[in-house]
Design an enzyme around this catalytic site. Structure first.
Site, PDB file in Angstrom:
ATOM      1  N   SER A  46     -24.676 -21.698  66.784  1.00 31.48           N
ATOM      2  CA  SER A  46     -24.180 -23.076  66.834  1.00 31.48           C
ATOM      3  C   SER A  46     -23.076 -23.204  67.873  1.00 31.48           C
ATOM      4  O   SER A  46     -23.041 -24.165  68.635  1.00 31.48           O
ATOM      5  CB  SER A  46     -23.651 -23.499  65.465  1.00 31.48           C
ATOM      6  N   GLU A  47     -22.143 -22.239  67.881  1.00 34.07           N
ATOM      7  CA  GLU A  47     -21.093 -22.225  68.896  1.00 34.07           C
ATOM      8  C   GLU A  47     -20.700 -20.800  69.264  1.00 34.07           C
ATOM      9  O   GLU A  47     -20.853 -19.867  68.462  1.00 34.07           O
ATOM     10  CB  GLU A  47     -19.835 -22.965  68.423  1.00 34.07           C
ATOM     11  N   THR A  48     -20.169 -20.684  70.470  1.00 35.12           N
ATOM     12  CA  THR A  48     -19.581 -19.451  70.983  1.00 35.12           C
ATOM     13  C   THR A  48     -18.242 -19.808  71.593  1.00 35.12           C
ATOM     14  O   THR A  48     -18.116 -20.834  72.270  1.00 35.12           O
ATOM     15  CB  THR A  48     -20.495 -18.821  72.052  1.00 35.12           C
ATOM     16  N   HIS A  77     -15.609 -24.634  62.749  1.00 33.05           N
ATOM     17  CA  HIS A  77     -15.849 -23.232  62.393  1.00 33.05           C
ATOM     18  C   HIS A  77     -15.487 -22.284  63.531  1.00 33.05           C
ATOM     19  O   HIS A  77     -15.001 -21.167  63.282  1.00 33.05           O
ATOM     20  CB  HIS A  77     -17.280 -23.044  61.846  1.00 33.05           C
TER      21      HIS A  77
END
Length: 293
Positions: A46-48, A77
């Site tokens: 979803s994210e980095t 998050h």
């Protein structure tokens, strides 16, 4: 060949392979700019996040956040998870991260033995309420009937504390039936001139708490296991609607994905507007290195 270390962790969970996975590149100074988005896409989370020296030395780091397709102004998050990874940079249990939306204040959470287990982060902006969306278009995006959308308190409406989402209350028995219709998302986005994205947080009340699901297929995330930036904005919106001074509850997300996530939400009023925080636990999963030519 230059390398850059990274770790992955699961956020908003106490169980490995639960919650929302995150990759953190702990020293991104040597990573070419052109490689940041491809790396996030390659990891397919979803994210980095990419950790860089702060512009203000009083802060712990400047953090760039990428989803699968673009850079983000703020996300929840990734802030909780990055704080967990960079806990050794804390001053008296607190950190401050520079992100595109502003400064995120962080308070580390410790267990009874003093070990860091997670963090609470305060969104960088006060609540902003935006455009309303039609029940028909949002129901179509979620493949639900219009009667599944609850409008007693509000119609589907955008809310943001650094990252905008369309907040949509649905019937409890309809929440698990929702699924994203990409074509309907594209049609709904086309009716919003100037809007760069469309992400929907669907929620249902569960006593004093809530259950949530977040869909953003046009950003490469058909569904997200835990979305802190959406949940803080929802907490702010609910406080705004209630007219109260303070609100606290638990949000559970990711159940339908088999990655249950638990987020502790607090919203409060200040002179400049409504603020909110989200807290949760983290579990380490992997360590590795990326190589660059």
């Amino acid at each position: 060949m230059p390398t850059s270390p990274f770790v992955t962790i699961d956020v908003f969970t106490e169980q490995r392979f639960g919650g929302n996975p995150l990759a953190v590149f702990t020293d991104a100074v040597g990573i070419p700019e052109a490689a940041l988005q491809p790396l996030a896409g390659e990891l397919n989370l979803s994210e980095t996040t990419f950790v860089l020296p702060p512009d203000d030395p009083a802060h712990a780091a400047r953090v760039r956040i990428f989803n699968r397709t673009s850079e983000m102004d703020f996300a929840g998050h990734p802030m909780v998870g990055t704080a967990y990874v960079l806990a050794d940079r804390a001053r008296e249990g607190r950190l401050a991260f520079e992100v595109r939306a502003g400064v995120v204040d962080v308070e580390l959470r410790h267990d009874s033995a003093g070990i860091v287990r997670g963090a609470a982060i305060t969104a960088p902006r006060t609540l902003a309420v935006g455009d309303r969306h039609s029940v028909e278009s949002i129901a179509a995006c979620l493949r639900l009937d219009t009667t599944d959308v609850v409008t007693a308190q509000h119609e589907p409406i955008e809310a943001s504390m650094g990252n905008a989402f369309v907040m949509t209350e649905v019937r409890a028995d309809a929440l698990s039936q929702a699924s994203p219709d990409e074509a309907a998302f594209r049609s709904a986005l086309a009716t919003q001139p100037g809007a760069g994205r469309l992400a929907i947080l669907a929620y249902a009340r569960n006593g004093d708490d809530v259950r949530t699901r977040m869909f953003a297929p046009l950003s490469g995330t058909p569904e997200d296991p835990a979305t802190g930036s959406a949940n803080v904005a929802l907490a702010g919106l609910l406080l705004n609607l209630s007219g109260g001074r303070h609100l606290a509850y638990t949000s559970v997300q990711g159940v339908e994905m088999g990655r249950e996530s638990r987020m502790e939400l607090v919203a409060w009023r200040e002179s400049e507007g409504i603020r909110a925080s989200v807290a949760g636990s983290c579990i380490p999963v992997l360590r590795g290195e990326a190589e660059f030519s």
